[in-house]
Design a protein around this motif. Structure first.
Motif, PDB file in Angstrom:
ATOM      1  N   VAL A   1      42.046  44.851  38.308  1.00 20.49           N
ATOM      2  CA  VAL A   1      41.375  45.071  37.029  1.00 20.49           C
ATOM      3  C   VAL A   1      42.361  44.920  35.870  1.00 20.49           C
ATOM      4  O   VAL A   1      42.028  44.357  34.819  1.00 20.49           O
ATOM      5  N   LEU A   2      43.581  45.397  36.066  1.00 18.44           N
ATOM      6  CA  LEU A   2      44.592  45.285  35.013  1.00 18.44           C
ATOM      7  C   LEU A   2      44.778  43.841  34.572  1.00 18.44           C
ATOM      8  O   LEU A   2      44.816  43.532  33.377  1.00 18.44           O
ATOM      9  N   PHE A   3      44.885  42.940  35.529  1.00 16.55           N
ATOM     10  CA  PHE A   3      45.171  41.544  35.198  1.00 16.55           C
ATOM     11  C   PHE A   3      43.915  40.809  34.725  1.00 16.55           C
ATOM     12  O   PHE A   3      44.021  39.847  33.957  1.00 16.55           O
ATOM     13  N   THR A   4      42.760  41.268  35.143  1.00 19.46           N
ATOM     14  CA  THR A   4      41.522  40.729  34.569  1.00 19.46           C
ATOM     15  C   THR A   4      41.447  41.079  33.092  1.00 19.46           C
ATOM     16  O   THR A   4      41.087  40.244  32.253  1.00 19.46           O
ATOM     17  N   TRP A   5      41.794  42.312  32.766  1.00 21.36           N
ATOM     18  CA  TRP A   5      41.835  42.726  31.360  1.00 21.36           C
ATOM     19  C   TRP A   5      42.813  41.860  30.569  1.00 21.36           C
ATOM     20  O   TRP A   5      42.512  41.449  29.446  1.00 21.36           O
TER      21      TRP A   5
END
Length: 271
Positions: free
Chosen positions: A177-181
């Protein structure tokens, strides 16, 4: 010398010559049970359930060179530490050295380093020209972090000193999720482990859009951890020697490059 004694001597010599080196030097007198959990790309099970990953490869190379047979067992990290403490398993991998753990466990020579870094979009890295952790934190950048993770003393001090910083922090329990953000411009910076971040970005095909900031958040040695109840010091010494020898070979660097591009390893000293 009697005929019986001579015959015994010949049999003893032939037997010792037929034994593997590990049995002759008695560095590992038994098969070791080593616990691991799914933490990509360090140690995890592939689609066939086979243990794989960077640390698994380094484990096989170094324990094999030391003459130590082992079997792998899946176990959560907290339970692993208790099992090592009470001697129900022999050890694990990916451990940081801590005083409280040294009461019940041996730590081998470091076999790699764990480096916490700041991931940013390449266009922002080129444009912002920020060269320190303080620059990133004080620049009102939206920062994505993993819930409950540690990112080093400097960030912890900056976070404590500036209560306003909290409104720029977005937290999640999921690394992906961090890298999607980050890719979708919901955050400006992601704090994460170097190898894990690169692994996720590879899966997202986003390495051409995201880079690593040159300032390190945290840098620590990583060791194999072994139970003092079940593993003798001589075994640890044999593994230490195998790690030292292997780190000076091209094969060691080749394994690292399977998981992180060579240019990114400039952010992580090997020794």
């Amino acid at each position: 010398m009697t005929r019986h004694a001579a015959l015994f001597l010949v049999v003893s010599i032939l037997t010792s010559l037929s034994l593997p080196a590990s049995a002759q030097n008695a560095a590992c007198s038994k098969k070791l049970t080593i616990a691991f959990f799914d933490w990509q790309p360090y140690h995890y099970r592939d689609e066939n359930g086979t243990p794989t990953g960077l640390d698994i490869e380094l484990l096989r190379e170094t324990f094999g060179a030391a003459g130590c047979a082992f079997e792998l067992k899946v176990m959560p990290w907290k339970r692993t530490l208790l099992a090592i403490k009470f001697g129900t398993i022999d050890g694990s991998l990916g451990a940081s050295r801590m005083v409280e753990r040294e009461q019940y466990a041996w730590f081998t020579r470091p076999y790699r380093r764990e480096t916490m870094v700041m991931f940013m979009r390449l266009k922002d890295l080129e444009k912002k020209n920020v060269m320190s952790i303080a620059d990133v934190v004080s620049g009102k950048n939206r920062i994505g972090i993993l819930l409950g993770s540690w990112y080093g003393d400097e960030f912890a001090a900056l976070y404590k000193a500036d209560p306003k910083l909290r409104k720029y922090i977005l937290q999640t329990p999921e690394y992906e999720v961090l890298f999607t953000w980050l890719v979708k411009d919901r955050v400006d910076v992601v704090f994460n482990d170097l190898f894990n971040g690169i692994h996720i970005l590879k899966k997202m095909n986003a390495l051409d859009r995201v880079g690593v900031h040159p300032a390190l958040l945290n840098d620590d040695y990583i060791h194999f951890i072994l139970s003092k109840l079940t593993v003798p010091r001589t075994t640890v010494e044999a593994i230490d020697k195998a790690i030292e020898d292997f780190q000076s070979t091209e094969d060691y660097t080749t394994i690292l490059h399977k998981y992180v591009p060579p240019e990114q390893l400039t952010y992580m000293p090997l020794q």
